[in-house]
Design an enzyme around this catalytic site. Structure first.
Site, mmCIF file in Angstrom:
data_model
loop_
_atom_site.group_PDB
_atom_site.id
_atom_site.type_symbol
_atom_site.label_atom_id
_atom_site.label_comp_id
_atom_site.label_asym_id
_atom_site.label_seq_id
_atom_site.Cartn_x
_atom_site.Cartn_y
_atom_site.Cartn_z
ATOM 1 N N TYR A 121 -15.992 -2.816 8.300
ATOM 2 C CA TYR A 121 -14.566 -2.482 8.209
ATOM 3 C C TYR A 121 -13.855 -2.826 9.519
ATOM 4 O O TYR A 121 -12.784 -3.450 9.522
ATOM 5 C CB TYR A 121 -14.429 -0.983 7.913
ATOM 6 C CG TYR A 121 -13.013 -0.486 7.855
ATOM 7 C CD1 TYR A 121 -12.229 -0.733 6.737
ATOM 8 C CD2 TYR A 121 -12.462 0.250 8.896
ATOM 9 C CE1 TYR A 121 -10.925 -0.260 6.671
ATOM 10 C CE2 TYR A 121 -11.164 0.724 8.837
ATOM 11 C CZ TYR A 121 -10.404 0.462 7.724
ATOM 12 O OH TYR A 121 -9.116 0.927 7.658
ATOM 13 N N GLY A 164 1.273 4.427 3.566
ATOM 14 C CA GLY A 164 2.375 3.772 2.856
ATOM 15 C C GLY A 164 3.390 4.785 2.333
ATOM 16 O O GLY A 164 4.605 4.573 2.446
ATOM 17 N N SER A 215 -7.049 0.296 12.858
ATOM 18 C CA SER A 215 -7.627 1.623 13.023
ATOM 19 C C SER A 215 -8.340 1.679 14.371
ATOM 20 O O SER A 215 -8.762 0.651 14.909
ATOM 21 C CB SER A 215 -8.603 1.845 11.870
ATOM 22 O OG SER A 215 -9.652 2.668 12.261
ATOM 23 N N ARG A 273 -12.495 14.366 18.220
ATOM 24 C CA ARG A 273 -11.614 13.441 17.510
ATOM 25 C C ARG A 273 -10.153 13.819 17.731
ATOM 26 O O ARG A 273 -9.828 14.979 17.969
ATOM 27 C CB ARG A 273 -11.884 13.466 15.997
ATOM 28 C CG ARG A 273 -13.230 12.909 15.571
ATOM 29 C CD ARG A 273 -13.283 11.399 15.719
ATOM 30 N NE ARG A 273 -14.557 10.871 15.238
ATOM 31 C CZ ARG A 273 -15.666 10.781 15.979
ATOM 32 N NH1 ARG A 273 -15.669 11.192 17.227
ATOM 33 N NH2 ARG A 273 -16.766 10.288 15.451
ATOM 34 N N GLY A 308 0.823 -1.220 0.000
ATOM 35 C CA GLY A 308 0.000 0.000 0.000
ATOM 36 C C GLY A 308 0.852 1.263 0.000
ATOM 37 O O GLY A 308 0.478 2.277 0.580
ATOM 38 N N LYS A 324 -10.719 -5.445 10.452
ATOM 39 C CA LYS A 324 -9.482 -5.013 11.121
ATOM 40 C C LYS A 324 -9.255 -5.790 12.426
ATOM 41 O O LYS A 324 -8.117 -6.111 12.767
ATOM 42 C CB LYS A 324 -9.524 -3.508 11.396
ATOM 43 C CG LYS A 324 -9.385 -2.681 10.125
ATOM 44 C CD LYS A 324 -7.987 -2.819 9.596
ATOM 45 C CE LYS A 324 -7.800 -2.261 8.209
ATOM 46 N NZ LYS A 324 -6.459 -2.537 7.673
ATOM 47 N N CYS A 340 -11.190 2.446 14.975
ATOM 48 C CA CYS A 340 -12.604 2.047 14.902
ATOM 49 C C CYS A 340 -12.811 0.596 15.321
ATOM 50 O O CYS A 340 -13.947 0.133 15.395
ATOM 51 C CB CYS A 340 -13.171 2.292 13.509
ATOM 52 S SG CYS A 340 -12.505 1.167 12.293
HETATM 53 N N1 NAP Z 1 -6.075 7.412 6.954
HETATM 54 C C1 NAP Z 1 -6.380 7.325 8.232
HETATM 55 O O1 NAP Z 1 -6.852 8.282 8.860
HETATM 56 C C2 NAP Z 1 -6.139 6.077 8.991
HETATM 57 C C3 NAP Z 1 -6.404 6.077 10.337
HETATM 58 C C4 NAP Z 1 -6.198 4.928 11.080
HETATM 59 C C5 NAP Z 1 -5.729 3.807 10.448
HETATM 60 N N2 NAP Z 1 -5.457 3.808 9.128
HETATM 61 C C6 NAP Z 1 -5.013 2.553 8.549
HETATM 62 O O2 NAP Z 1 -3.844 2.673 7.770
HETATM 63 C C7 NAP Z 1 -3.897 1.772 6.675
HETATM 64 C C8 NAP Z 1 -3.672 2.543 5.384
HETATM 65 O O3 NAP Z 1 -4.615 3.595 5.278
HETATM 66 P P1 NAP Z 1 -4.412 4.813 4.269
HETATM 67 O O4 NAP Z 1 -5.169 5.947 4.828
HETATM 68 O O5 NAP Z 1 -2.979 4.969 3.916
HETATM 69 O O6 NAP Z 1 -5.220 4.284 3.004
HETATM 70 P P2 NAP Z 1 -5.058 4.724 1.477
HETATM 71 O O7 NAP Z 1 -4.461 6.066 1.376
HETATM 72 O O8 NAP Z 1 -6.380 4.475 0.819
HETATM 73 O O9 NAP Z 1 -4.009 3.668 0.916
HETATM 74 C C9 NAP Z 1 -4.321 2.337 0.823
HETATM 75 C C10 NAP Z 1 -3.368 1.706 -0.153
HETATM 76 O O10 NAP Z 1 -3.718 0.337 -0.269
HETATM 77 C C11 NAP Z 1 -3.659 -0.015 -1.629
HETATM 78 N N3 NAP Z 1 -4.565 -1.114 -1.919
HETATM 79 C C12 NAP Z 1 -5.874 -1.234 -1.548
HETATM 80 N N4 NAP Z 1 -6.373 -2.363 -2.030
HETATM 81 C C13 NAP Z 1 -5.376 -2.973 -2.736
HETATM 82 C C14 NAP Z 1 -5.285 -4.167 -3.469
HETATM 83 N N5 NAP Z 1 -6.331 -4.989 -3.601
HETATM 84 N N6 NAP Z 1 -4.101 -4.484 -4.056
HETATM 85 C C15 NAP Z 1 -3.041 -3.653 -3.935
HETATM 86 N N7 NAP Z 1 -3.059 -2.499 -3.239
HETATM 87 C C16 NAP Z 1 -4.221 -2.170 -2.663
HETATM 88 C C17 NAP Z 1 -4.100 1.223 -2.369
HETATM 89 O O11 NAP Z 1 -3.650 1.121 -3.694
HETATM 90 P P3 NAP Z 1 -4.113 2.162 -4.857
HETATM 91 O O12 NAP Z 1 -3.168 3.315 -4.680
HETATM 92 O O13 NAP Z 1 -3.933 1.417 -6.097
HETATM 93 O O14 NAP Z 1 -5.551 2.479 -4.548
HETATM 94 C C18 NAP Z 1 -3.408 2.302 -1.551
HETATM 95 O O15 NAP Z 1 -2.088 2.493 -2.000
HETATM 96 C C19 NAP Z 1 -5.267 1.103 6.748
HETATM 97 O O16 NAP Z 1 -5.143 -0.124 7.374
HETATM 98 C C20 NAP Z 1 -6.079 2.006 7.625
HETATM 99 O O17 NAP Z 1 -7.040 1.300 8.377
HETATM 100 C C21 NAP Z 1 -5.647 4.909 8.375
#
Ligand code: NAP
Length: 312
Positions: free
Chosen positions: A132, A13, A103, A205, A7, A136, A105
């Site tokens: 979701y 990521g 997360s 939050r 990711g 998780k 949640c």
């Molecule tokens: N953002 C927040 O506020 C937050 C808060 C708490 C926890 N988190 C956790 O952190 C983690 C990442 O979140 P994020 O905010 O960085 O999400 P994000 O920006 O949507 O990034 C998710 C990444 O996963 C990739 N992905 C999803 N499905 C895929 C698949 N089938 N095959 C290959 N790649 C795939 C996406 O690829 P593409 O680029 O191709 O779409 C994207 O690069 C998650 O577990 C989330 O629960 C996030």
């Protein structure tokens, strides 16, 4: 043997890629087009050939209240497929360290605040993102169970709400902070037009800059091992929260929007308060460095520089 960041193009990521680049550590990445992480056979082949020493699971299907509430099957199924494909491949190919990102949640809707790691499974979840959250929670239990049964040295980290460079600004799929930033920015360009925000503005939050999260992940991988904390689970947050109304005022000031703000109380508020108890993390020797106002100012600068490429 390198670090595989699953990711790497996402918010989390890409922050991890920046953090390892700053250390000069080689990182392996695969786009969704190169490797669909739901495809267990392809994932196992890749992990078996690449033999990473660390795998960080920052890939997930993520979104805001609307997306979570309407695409309920996609949110549980895609996340389960991704987690199981990666974790099983890491087990089979004996990857020494795995960090699974979940997360906040995962904790019950009415969990005592601030939420401690041991309130997991202590009550009903928030309905809007229950599918979701269940995916998780399954990830956390896969990590903990593999450690117990197979002696692996893996961890789960539960970040609070994140923001920063690389965020998702799509109003149907994004989180509250980037959605607000885009709304205020576009309203400013439209001559300080009114901005409508969801809910009452009273829920509280917590927000952590994603570069602070990446720093916490590297700290955990370097210093913390399975069995050191119950459930091999560590909250990652800053330990302080703001109301959504206070957040809106901060974003509005940062963007420089001078029009009215309308609160649409007909829209759901979600959980009344979500604050992480971060005493486990601070006890393990890590503290955040980026304050909210500075972090939002930096995130807005990134948005202005990347407005065309930003996910909208
Ligand atoms: N953002 C927040 O506020 C937050 C808060 C708490 C926890 N988190 C956790 O952190 C983690 C990442 O979140 P994020 O905010 O960085 O999400 P994000 O920006 O949507 O990034 C998710 C990444 O996963 C990739 N992905 C999803 N499905 C895929 C698949 N089938 N095959 C290959 N790649 C795939 C996406 O690829 P593409 O680029 O191709 O779409 C994207 O690069 C998650 O577990 C989330 O629960 C996030």
């Amino acid at each position: 043997m390198a670090v595989f960041i699953a990711g790497h193009r996402g918010l989390v990521g890409s922050a991890l890629v920046r953090a390892y680049a700053a250390l000069g550590t080689p990182v392996l990445t695969r786009t969704r087009q190169q490797l669909d992480l739901r495809d267990a056979a392809a994932v196992s082949r890749f992990i078996g050939e690449a033999k990473p020493r660390i795998v960080i699971i920052a890939a997930a299907k993520v979104g805001g209240i609307l997306a979570n509430d309407t695409l309920r099957y996609d949110f549980i199924a895609e996340n389960l497929f991704i987690e199981l494909a990666l974790i099983e491949a890491c087990r089979i190919h004996r990857v020494p360290r795995v960090l699974f990102l979940g997360s906040s949640c995962i904790y019950p809707k009415l969990a005592p605040q601030p939420m401690r790691e041991d309130c997991l499974l202590g009550g009903p979840l928030e309905q809007t993102n229950e599918p979701y959250a269940i995916a998780k929670i399954a990830g956390v239990k896969l990590i903990e169970s593999c450690n117990r049964q197979h002696g692996t040295d893996w961890l789960s980290a539960m970040p609070t709400n994140l923001y920063g460079p690389g965020d998702n600004f799509d109003l149907n799929g994004s989180h509250v902070l980037p959605a607000m930033m885009r709304k205020f920015h576009e309203a400013k360009l439209a001559g300080d037009a009114p901005v409508t925000l969801w809910g009452s503005g009273t829920p509280k939050r917590e927000f952590l800059h994603v570069d602070d999260l990446a720093s916490a992940c590297l700290h955990l991988l370097a210093n913390v091992h399975a069995g050191q904390v119950p459930g091999d689970l560590i909250n990652v947050g800053c330990g302080t929260d703001v109301t959504i109304r206070e957040l809106a005022e901060l974003v509005q000031r940062t963007v420089g929007h001078r029009g009215p703000v309308v609160w649409d109380a007909g829209k759901p508020d979600g959980t009344p308060r979500k604050l992480m108890d971060v005493s486990r993390l601070t006890g393990l020797g890590w503290q955040p460095k980026i304050d909210l106002a500075d972090g939002i100012a930096g995130a807005y600068r990134w948005y202005l520089d990347n407005v065309e490429q930003a996910r909208r």
